[in-house]
Design an enzyme around this catalytic site. Structure first.
Site, PDB file in Angstrom:
ATOM      1  N   SER A  76      26.315 -14.555  23.164  1.00  0.00           N
ATOM      2  CA  SER A  76      27.352 -15.218  23.373  1.00  0.00           C
ATOM      3  C   SER A  76      27.317 -15.597  25.295  1.00  0.00           C
ATOM      4  CB  SER A  76      28.224 -14.376  23.141  1.00  0.00           C
ATOM      5  OG  SER A  76      27.895 -12.920  23.234  1.00  0.00           O
ATOM      6  N   ASN A 142      25.518  -6.826  21.317  1.00  0.00           N
ATOM      7  CA  ASN A 142      26.200  -6.724  20.283  1.00  0.00           C
ATOM      8  C   ASN A 142      25.951  -5.547  19.601  1.00  0.00           C
ATOM      9  OD1 ASN A 142      27.257  -8.751  20.745  1.00  0.00           O
ATOM     10  ND2 ASN A 142      25.883 -10.146  19.815  1.00  0.00           N
ATOM     11  N   ASP A 225      39.582 -11.151  26.755  1.00  0.00           N
ATOM     12  CA  ASP A 225      38.389  -9.964  25.797  1.00  0.00           C
ATOM     13  C   ASP A 225      38.763 -10.004  26.537  1.00  0.00           C
ATOM     14  OD1 ASP A 225      36.098 -11.450  27.042  1.00  0.00           O
ATOM     15  OD2 ASP A 225      35.616 -12.546  24.864  1.00  0.00           O
ATOM     16  N   HIS A 228      32.994 -11.563  28.087  1.00  0.00           N
ATOM     17  CA  HIS A 228      32.355 -12.557  28.472  1.00  0.00           C
ATOM     18  C   HIS A 228      33.470 -13.234  29.149  1.00  0.00           C
ATOM     19  CE1 HIS A 228      32.919 -12.592  24.047  1.00  0.00           C
ATOM     20  NE2 HIS A 228      31.660 -12.167  24.089  1.00  0.00           N
TER      21      HIS A 228
END
Length: 251
Positions: A76, A142, A225, A228
């Site tokens: 991402s 991740n 969040d 990001h």
């Protein structure tokens, strides 16, 4: 002059005029033939000259500079998750920097939100169907956030590196390192960080120690969040990647 003489002169005048007119008509076709002949001659000359010019043009080699590909293969962070426009993600910003140099490189964003090292491993063969000059590898974050075994993450990243090198020895691999937040445990986060440094050294790769340098953990540069980057954050990420990429592009 007598009237008889006048009558004789008048009677001869029409015949004289007619003869002169016929003589003039006789010269008209000849004149037209000459004129048309000259036109055809000039056209033929022009056609021959055009063919000669065309032949000369075809003999001149045309220089073509092949556009090389920089592929950003990641998760991402690379994909530009949460941004309104993917042109604000760091791969697109790298393209702007490259264009400013006037070099023939195109940047492809092959980021996929939520991607793990295992996911990257599964799709690498499809990605490598194209010729790649520089391969920017940004994966593993991740894995860490999900607590994946570090040995598995390292094995998957090594697999991707091996496949890229086997596909083309000329492809330059840039490995982007990642770090985890401290809440994952000190031992785990330390070993996770070392995975990238070891892989870069063992495989002799170009190395970015931490792709989120000066961005990670800074609230104003990250989305809500806390993970990001924002638009401004991606600008900093692009500069961090560019420090390693710029010398490679110039070469």
């Amino acid at each position: 002059m007598s009237m008889a003489q006048n009558k004789q002169l008048i009677s001869k005048s029409p015949n004289s005029c007619i003869k002169k007119f016929l003589k003039f008509c006789y010269f008209i076709p000849s004149f037209l033939m000459c004129a048309c002949g000259n036109g055809k001659s000039e056209t033929a000359t022009q056609n021959v000259q055009a063919k000669e010019d065309s032949a000369q043009t075809e003999q001149i080699p045309v220089a073509t500079n092949k556009i090389k590909t920089i592929l950003c293969f990641g998760d991402s962070i690379t994909a530009g998750y949460g941004l309104d426009d993917t042109n604000d993600a760091f791969p697109a910003l790298l393209q702007q920097k490259i264009d400013s140099l006037g070099v023939n490189y195109t940047v492809i964003n092959s980021g996929l939100s939520g991607e793990t090292s295992a996911g990257g491993k599964s799709r690498i063969d499809w990605i490598l169907k194209q010729d790649i000059a520089i391969f920017v590898l940004e994966l593993g974050a991740n894995d860490g956030l999900r607590g994946v075994a570090l040995s598995e993450t390292r094995s998957n990243l090594q697999f991707i590196i091996d496949v890229v090198q086997q596909k083309s020895e000329d492809t330059t691999i840039v490995l982007a390192g990642m770090e985890l937040p401290p809440n994952m445990g000190q031992a785990y986060t330390k070993e996770f960080r070392q995975i990238y440094a070891v892989l870069a050294q063992e495989n002799q790769l170009e190395f970015i120690p931490f792709i989120l340098k000066d961005v990670g953990g800074i609230a104003s540069l990250n989305q809500s969040d806390g993970i990001h980057p924002t638009v401004k954050g991606h600008q900093i990420v692009a500069n961090t990647v560019w420090e390693v990429l710029k010398p490679l592009v110039k070469e």
